[in-house]
Design a protein around this motif. Structure first.
Motif, PDB file in Angstrom:
ATOM      1  N   VAL A  82      43.567  77.971  27.723  1.00  0.00           N
ATOM      2  CA  VAL A  82      43.883  77.894  26.063  1.00  0.00           C
ATOM      3  C   VAL A  82      43.402  77.194  25.323  1.00  0.00           C
ATOM      4  O   VAL A  82      42.440  76.459  24.702  1.00  0.00           O
ATOM      5  CB  VAL A  82      45.087  78.565  25.201  1.00  0.00           C
ATOM      6  N   ALA A  83      44.021  76.039  25.800  1.00  0.00           N
ATOM      7  CA  ALA A  83      43.644  74.232  25.726  1.00  0.00           C
ATOM      8  C   ALA A  83      42.445  74.214  25.810  1.00  0.00           C
ATOM      9  O   ALA A  83      41.835  73.336  24.935  1.00  0.00           O
ATOM     10  CB  ALA A  83      44.827  73.632  26.590  1.00  0.00           C
ATOM     11  N   ALA A  84      41.842  74.356  27.280  1.00  0.00           N
ATOM     12  CA  ALA A  84      40.592  74.153  27.439  1.00  0.00           C
ATOM     13  C   ALA A  84      39.012  74.561  26.352  1.00  0.00           C
ATOM     14  O   ALA A  84      38.591  74.043  26.054  1.00  0.00           O
ATOM     15  CB  ALA A  84      40.288  74.267  28.805  1.00  0.00           C
ATOM     16  N   ALA A  85      39.912  75.358  26.198  1.00  0.00           N
ATOM     17  CA  ALA A  85      38.878  76.672  25.691  1.00  0.00           C
ATOM     18  C   ALA A  85      38.749  75.954  23.645  1.00  0.00           C
ATOM     19  O   ALA A  85      37.697  75.802  23.259  1.00  0.00           O
ATOM     20  CB  ALA A  85      39.391  77.573  25.044  1.00  0.00           C
ATOM     21  N   GLY A  86      40.020  75.626  23.316  1.00  0.00           N
ATOM     22  CA  GLY A  86      40.119  75.327  22.070  1.00  0.00           C
ATOM     23  C   GLY A  86      39.643  73.808  21.906  1.00  0.00           C
ATOM     24  O   GLY A  86      39.145  73.969  20.456  1.00  0.00           O
ATOM     25  N   SER A  87      40.118  73.166  22.574  1.00  0.00           N
ATOM     26  CA  SER A  87      39.236  71.563  22.489  1.00  0.00           C
ATOM     27  C   SER A  87      38.169  71.421  22.910  1.00  0.00           C
ATOM     28  O   SER A  87      37.329  71.437  22.294  1.00  0.00           O
ATOM     29  CB  SER A  87      39.761  71.031  23.678  1.00  0.00           C
ATOM     30  N   LEU A  88      36.995  72.440  23.912  1.00  0.00           N
ATOM     31  CA  LEU A  88      35.293  72.606  23.916  1.00  0.00           C
ATOM     32  C   LEU A  88      35.098  73.227  22.433  1.00  0.00           C
ATOM     33  O   LEU A  88      34.102  72.541  21.496  1.00  0.00           O
ATOM     34  CB  LEU A  88      35.096  72.997  24.427  1.00  0.00           C
ATOM     35  N   ALA A  89      35.385  74.215  21.736  1.00  0.00           N
ATOM     36  CA  ALA A  89      35.270  74.919  20.697  1.00  0.00           C
ATOM     37  C   ALA A  89      35.338  74.130  18.893  1.00  0.00           C
ATOM     38  O   ALA A  89      34.871  73.478  18.575  1.00  0.00           O
ATOM     39  CB  ALA A  89      36.278  76.541  20.280  1.00  0.00           C
ATOM     40  N   ILE A  90      36.990  73.153  19.501  1.00  0.00           N
ATOM     41  CA  ILE A  90      36.812  72.095  18.482  1.00  0.00           C
ATOM     42  C   ILE A  90      36.143  70.823  18.555  1.00  0.00           C
ATOM     43  O   ILE A  90      35.738  70.606  16.892  1.00  0.00           O
ATOM     44  CB  ILE A  90      38.472  72.115  18.035  1.00  0.00           C
ATOM     45  N   SER A  91      35.484  70.876  19.482  1.00  0.00           N
ATOM     46  CA  SER A  91      34.836  69.223  19.620  1.00  0.00           C
ATOM     47  C   SER A  91      33.172  70.065  19.005  1.00  0.00           C
ATOM     48  O   SER A  91      32.366  69.292  18.516  1.00  0.00           O
ATOM     49  CB  SER A  91      34.920  69.313  20.412  1.00  0.00           C
ATOM     50  N   PHE A  92      32.725  71.106  19.470  1.00  0.00           N
ATOM     51  CA  PHE A  92      31.717  71.525  19.238  1.00  0.00           C
ATOM     52  C   PHE A  92      31.702  71.761  17.765  1.00  0.00           C
ATOM     53  O   PHE A  92      30.095  71.046  17.287  1.00  0.00           O
ATOM     54  CB  PHE A  92      31.518  72.649  20.452  1.00  0.00           C
ATOM     55  N   VAL A  93      32.105  72.589  17.114  1.00  0.00           N
ATOM     56  CA  VAL A  93      31.995  72.619  15.813  1.00  0.00           C
ATOM     57  C   VAL A  93      32.310  71.502  14.996  1.00  0.00           C
ATOM     58  O   VAL A  93      31.451  70.951  14.000  1.00  0.00           O
ATOM     59  CB  VAL A  93      33.493  73.041  15.419  1.00  0.00           C
ATOM     60  N   PHE A  94      33.433  70.620  14.811  1.00  0.00           N
ATOM     61  CA  PHE A  94      33.276  69.408  14.460  1.00  0.00           C
ATOM     62  C   PHE A  94      31.532  67.688  14.844  1.00  0.00           C
ATOM     63  O   PHE A  94      31.717  68.007  13.763  1.00  0.00           O
ATOM     64  CB  PHE A  94      34.600  68.752  14.977  1.00  0.00           C
ATOM     65  N   THR A  95      31.481  68.518  15.809  1.00  0.00           N
ATOM     66  CA  THR A  95      30.295  67.472  15.753  1.00  0.00           C
ATOM     67  C   THR A  95      29.097  68.011  14.876  1.00  0.00           C
ATOM     68  O   THR A  95      28.227  67.114  14.590  1.00  0.00           O
ATOM     69  CB  THR A  95      29.939  67.593  18.043  1.00  0.00           C
ATOM     70  N   LEU A  96      29.325  69.749  15.085  1.00  0.00           N
ATOM     71  CA  LEU A  96      27.935  70.146  14.344  1.00  0.00           C
ATOM     72  C   LEU A  96      28.114  69.876  12.602  1.00  0.00           C
ATOM     73  O   LEU A  96      27.580  69.165  11.770  1.00  0.00           O
ATOM     74  CB  LEU A  96      27.587  71.608  14.547  1.00  0.00           C
ATOM     75  N   ILE A  97      29.542  69.984  11.934  1.00  0.00           N
ATOM     76  CA  ILE A  97      29.669  68.941  10.973  1.00  0.00           C
ATOM     77  C   ILE A  97      29.582  67.798  10.535  1.00  0.00           C
ATOM     78  O   ILE A  97      29.031  67.454   9.894  1.00  0.00           O
ATOM     79  CB  ILE A  97      31.497  69.798  10.502  1.00  0.00           C
ATOM     80  N   SER A  98      30.073  67.048  12.042  1.00  0.00           N
ATOM     81  CA  SER A  98      30.002  65.666  11.514  1.00  0.00           C
ATOM     82  C   SER A  98      27.726  64.851  11.639  1.00  0.00           C
ATOM     83  O   SER A  98      27.478  64.322  10.775  1.00  0.00           O
ATOM     84  CB  SER A  98      30.295  64.544  12.797  1.00  0.00           C
ATOM     85  N   ARG A  99      27.349  65.868  11.558  1.00  0.00           N
ATOM     86  CA  ARG A  99      25.852  65.707  12.312  1.00  0.00           C
ATOM     87  C   ARG A  99      25.385  65.776  10.577  1.00  0.00           C
ATOM     88  O   ARG A  99      24.505  65.653  10.257  1.00  0.00           O
ATOM     89  CB  ARG A  99      24.905  66.100  13.171  1.00  0.00           C
ATOM     90  N   LEU A 100      26.129  67.191  10.440  1.00  0.00           N
ATOM     91  CA  LEU A 100      25.510  68.345   9.296  1.00  0.00           C
ATOM     92  C   LEU A 100      25.913  66.961   7.692  1.00  0.00           C
ATOM     93  O   LEU A 100      24.658  66.264   6.665  1.00  0.00           O
ATOM     94  CB  LEU A 100      25.758  68.754   8.842  1.00  0.00           C
ATOM     95  N   LEU A 101      27.014  66.135   7.756  1.00  0.00           N
ATOM     96  CA  LEU A 101      27.570  65.281   6.998  1.00  0.00           C
ATOM     97  C   LEU A 101      26.573  63.821   7.146  1.00  0.00           C
ATOM     98  O   LEU A 101      26.580  63.413   5.693  1.00  0.00           O
ATOM     99  CB  LEU A 101      29.128  64.682   7.022  1.00  0.00           C
ATOM    100  N   ARG A 102      26.709  63.765   8.313  1.00  0.00           N
ATOM    101  CA  ARG A 102      25.874  62.228   8.636  1.00  0.00           C
ATOM    102  C   ARG A 102      23.882  62.336   7.939  1.00  0.00           C
ATOM    103  O   ARG A 102      23.660  62.035   7.376  1.00  0.00           O
ATOM    104  CB  ARG A 102      25.757  61.729   9.801  1.00  0.00           C
ATOM    105  N   GLN A 103      23.703  63.688   8.287  1.00  0.00           N
ATOM    106  CA  GLN A 103      22.260  63.809   7.559  1.00  0.00           C
ATOM    107  C   GLN A 103      21.923  63.852   5.726  1.00  0.00           C
ATOM    108  O   GLN A 103      21.078  63.270   5.098  1.00  0.00           O
ATOM    109  CB  GLN A 103      21.339  64.896   7.863  1.00  0.00           C
ATOM    110  N   MET A 104      23.551  64.170   5.764  1.00  0.00           N
ATOM    111  CA  MET A 104      23.235  64.435   4.127  1.00  0.00           C
ATOM    112  C   MET A 104      23.995  63.328   2.992  1.00  0.00           C
ATOM    113  O   MET A 104      23.076  63.005   2.414  1.00  0.00           O
ATOM    114  CB  MET A 104      23.902  65.676   3.189  1.00  0.00           C
ATOM    115  N   VAL A 105      24.654  62.346   3.622  1.00  0.00           N
ATOM    116  CA  VAL A 105      25.588  61.630   3.692  1.00  0.00           C
ATOM    117  C   VAL A 105      24.476  60.298   3.250  1.00  0.00           C
ATOM    118  O   VAL A 105      24.070  58.991   2.576  1.00  0.00           O
ATOM    119  CB  VAL A 105      26.863  60.772   3.386  1.00  0.00           C
ATOM    120  N   PHE A 106      24.491  59.835   4.743  1.00  0.00           N
ATOM    121  CA  PHE A 106      24.149  58.452   5.040  1.00  0.00           C
ATOM    122  C   PHE A 106      22.001  58.843   5.640  1.00  0.00           C
ATOM    123  O   PHE A 106      21.957  57.867   6.212  1.00  0.00           O
ATOM    124  CB  PHE A 106      24.379  58.386   6.341  1.00  0.00           C
ATOM    125  N   SER A 107      21.541  59.609   4.822  1.00  0.00           N
ATOM    126  CA  SER A 107      20.107  59.983   5.641  1.00  0.00           C
ATOM    127  C   SER A 107      19.086  58.725   4.589  1.00  0.00           C
ATOM    128  O   SER A 107      18.260  58.077   5.530  1.00  0.00           O
ATOM    129  CB  SER A 107      19.835  60.786   5.266  1.00  0.00           C
TER     130      SER A 107
END
Length: 361
Positions: A99-124
């Motif tokens: 559960v820890a492995a699956a949850g950690s990878l899922a959180i990391s993937f989602v967070f990376t996508l959101i972080s990229r989106l915010l970078r493109q929107m705010v710091f373009s």
């Protein structure tokens, strides 16, 4: 050598410290965030122009990594924190790790996508370089690192808890055995004392009355020490004096005690009713009369043991049937359980000696 802690209260207070706390979690998140940020900065140097916003990029990367580490640590610490609290045989370590492995990878993937989106929107418009592939790899590395750290902490905690539970079980067995030994001593003392009192009643009522008062004082000590596994030598000798006065009420000047124990030994410890038991045994197994007076000697030998000695003048019946030495066996077992040492019994042609190791407080 200190006394062995075999009180139930001592073991009940012992707990394994839960490592999955907010303080430790914050420290882990900050350390991992800084560590991963350093590797990302090194990897990204080739992507950043000399005129690029290097420090802005570094600050954003550091914030990204610390926030991600915080989310991952919070998830894994909450998950494994519940596992540590349960600590039941049915709690599968492999299940929690999955559960820890699956949850950690899922959180990391989602967070990376959101972080990229915010970078493109705010710091373009800031000239920030978008290196999504490198960021994703490092974020996955972050997830694996947090999961491994959490799993390691959980495994170590569970092992420590198992060791503690095993020690508690062994301690409980030892306490039960020790209490059984103590319960053998108390009735033994009372039975012998009442036998002596019965011999005085109707023969010398004044002595019987005095003896009864001394018995009450002595037995009060026995009851007070019920919860104490060790007492100071001074406390035990005060009890011995009371008991010996009881015996002198019966035997008079035919019974004497030669005590040569310096005050420097009074703070040392012995099991309760240990010295008294040796005095009682000496009186019980030897003739005490005007023709054969009995003098019991107490002293401290060079090795720091209390030496209790008496001349051998065994009773005729005792000499024929022999002695079971139940009292000495009981005392020996108590010493072994409390101090991991033993009493020393020796006998010559004319003298019987028992040495009790004196333990420092």
């Amino acid at each position: 050598m200190a006394a062995l802690p075999i009180h139930r209260a001592h073991w009940e207070k012992l707990r394994i410290t839960n490592p999955f706390t907010v303080k430790i979690g914050v420290l882990v998140a900050i350390m991992l965030g800084i560590l991963i940020s350093g590797t990302v900065t090194i990897d990204n140097l080739k992507w950043i122009d000399a005129d690029g916003n290097y420090w802005v990029q570094l600050a954003i990367t550091l914030l990204h990594n610390i926030l991600l580490a915080g989310l991952l640590v919070a998830f894994c610490f909450v998950l494994y924190g519940r596992c540590v609290k349960r600590l039941s045989p049915s709690a599968s370590a492999l299940g929690y790790a999955s559960v820890a492995a699956a949850g950690s990878l899922a959180i990391s993937f989602v967070f990376t996508l959101i972080s990229r989106l915010l970078r493109q929107m705010v710091f373009s418009d800031w000239g920030i370089v978008d290196v999504f592939a490198v960021t994703m790899i490092n974020d996955m590395l972050m997830a694996v690192s947090v999961m491994l750290i959490s799993t390691l902490l959980s495994t170590l905690t569970r092992r420590q808890q198992a060791v503690l539970e095993n020690e508690k079980l062994q301690s409980e067995q030892m306490i039960t055995r020790y209490e059984t030994l103590e319960q053998q001593v108390n009735p033994h003392f009372l039975f012998n004392s009442l036998n002596t009192l019965g011999g005085l009643i109707g023969v010398d009522d004044e002595k019987a009355s005095r003896y009864l008062q001394q018995l009450a004082a002595a037995y009060r000590y026995v009851m007070q020490q019920h919860e104490n596994h060790t007492v100071t030598l001074a406390e035990e000798m005060a009890f011995v004096d009371t008991f010996f006065s009881m015996m002198q009420t019966r035997y008079g000047d035919n019974l004497k005690m030669d005590c040569r124990i310096g005050a420097e030994w009074h703070s040392y410890r012995v099991p309760p009713i240990s010295v008294q038991l040796l005095i009682e045994n000496a009186i019980k197994h030897n003739v005490v009369s005007a023709r054969h007076p009995l003098t019991i000697s107490l002293s401290v030998s060079n090795d720091g043991s209390l030496r209790v000695a008496n001349p051998l003048q065994p009773k005729q019946v005792q000499a024929e049937t022999g002695s079971s030495h139940v009292g000495l066996a009981n005392l020996s077992q108590r010493y072994q359980m409390l101090f991991h040492t033993d009493i020393v019994v020796s006998q010559s042609a004319n003298e019987f000696v028992v040495s009790l190791p004196l333990m420092k407080q």
